[in-house]
Design a protein around this motif. Structure first.
Motif: not given
Length: 242
Positions: A24-30, A142
């Motif tokens: 997901k976008s948030r997990s990716e940025k983290i 990803t």
């Protein structure tokens, strides 16, 4: 490490490209932030433990101390000191020397080594982020994350900047920024960074046909010489300032 790296790289690229793993976008940025921070910390730790190529490290240390001294920049090329670099990176080393003196980082070899290697280390992190930003325009998030992570932990990149103490990653970062500006259609601003690359290392001149080609194509398409004229002006101004 190199063998393991390339095995993991191939697996991650295949899984991300086929979207077998999809973040997901948030997990990716983290994960991107965590990876870049880890990459930075590991570099700082190893930079202090291994001197690298002693000849170049010795030059960078001497240049940074001389350039950061009173009147150091003004008299740098007339002081009789050996220097085979154009002025841009000398200006960077002047900043490094000033900060080192201010916080007494020159008192130990370890802290001084970190400071000398720091511009290249920071460039590694910035370039990894730029790769993410650039690949995000072409690939899924990803895969973009994977490509960025593979750059920050690439054994060749790590060896060059952190262990060997070279500044090629800083040079690469400048060229990549210029390339990104070309990609975004900002040819005149891209010229500034391609000019800076030459003013950092003479090898930068071999990349000038890249911006030259884009300016010629722009002229053919628009029938206007504006971008060529502004690019020449910006290149001249950048050279004079540096």
């Amino acid at each position: 490490y190199t063998i393991i790296f390339f095995i993991v790289a191939i697996i991650l690229i295949v899984l991300a490209k086929k979207e077998i793993i999809k973040l997901k976008s948030r997990s990716e940025k983290i994960l991107l932030i965590v990876s870049l921070v880890i990459g930075l910390l590991v570099r700082l730790i190893f930079a202090a433990r291994i001197e690298g190529f002693s000849v170049d490290i010795g030059c960078f240390r001497a240049w940074s101390m001389t350039a950061s001294s009173i009147n150091g920049i003004r008299t740098f090329y007339t002081s009789g000191m050996f220097c085979d670099y154009p002025p841009f990176y000398i200006l960077i080393l002047a900043i490094v020397g000033a900060i080192s003196n201010l916080f007494n980082f020159t008192s130990t070899l370890a802290t001084h080594l970190i400071m000398i290697k720091l511009p290249a280390i920071i460039a590694d992190v910035v370039t990894a982020f730029l790769f993410y930003k650039l690949s995000r325009k072409k690939f899924n998030g990803t895969l973009s994350l994977v490509l960025s992570v593979l750059y920050i932990f690439n054994p060749a990149t790590f060896l060059n900047s952190t262990l060997w103490g070279q500044v090629d990653s800083f040079f690469t970062m400048i060229l990549l920024i210029g390339t990104l500006l070309i990609y975004e259609g900002k040819l005149t601003y891209a010229t500034i960074f391609f000019t800076i690359s030459v003013l950092m290392k003479p090898q930068g001149i071999i990349f000038l046909p890249v911006i030259g080609y884009e300016l010629i194509i722009d002229f053919i398409k628009t029938k206007k010489i504006k971008n060529i004229a502004y690019s020449a002006l910006y290149a001249a101004i950048t050279t004079v300032i540096v």
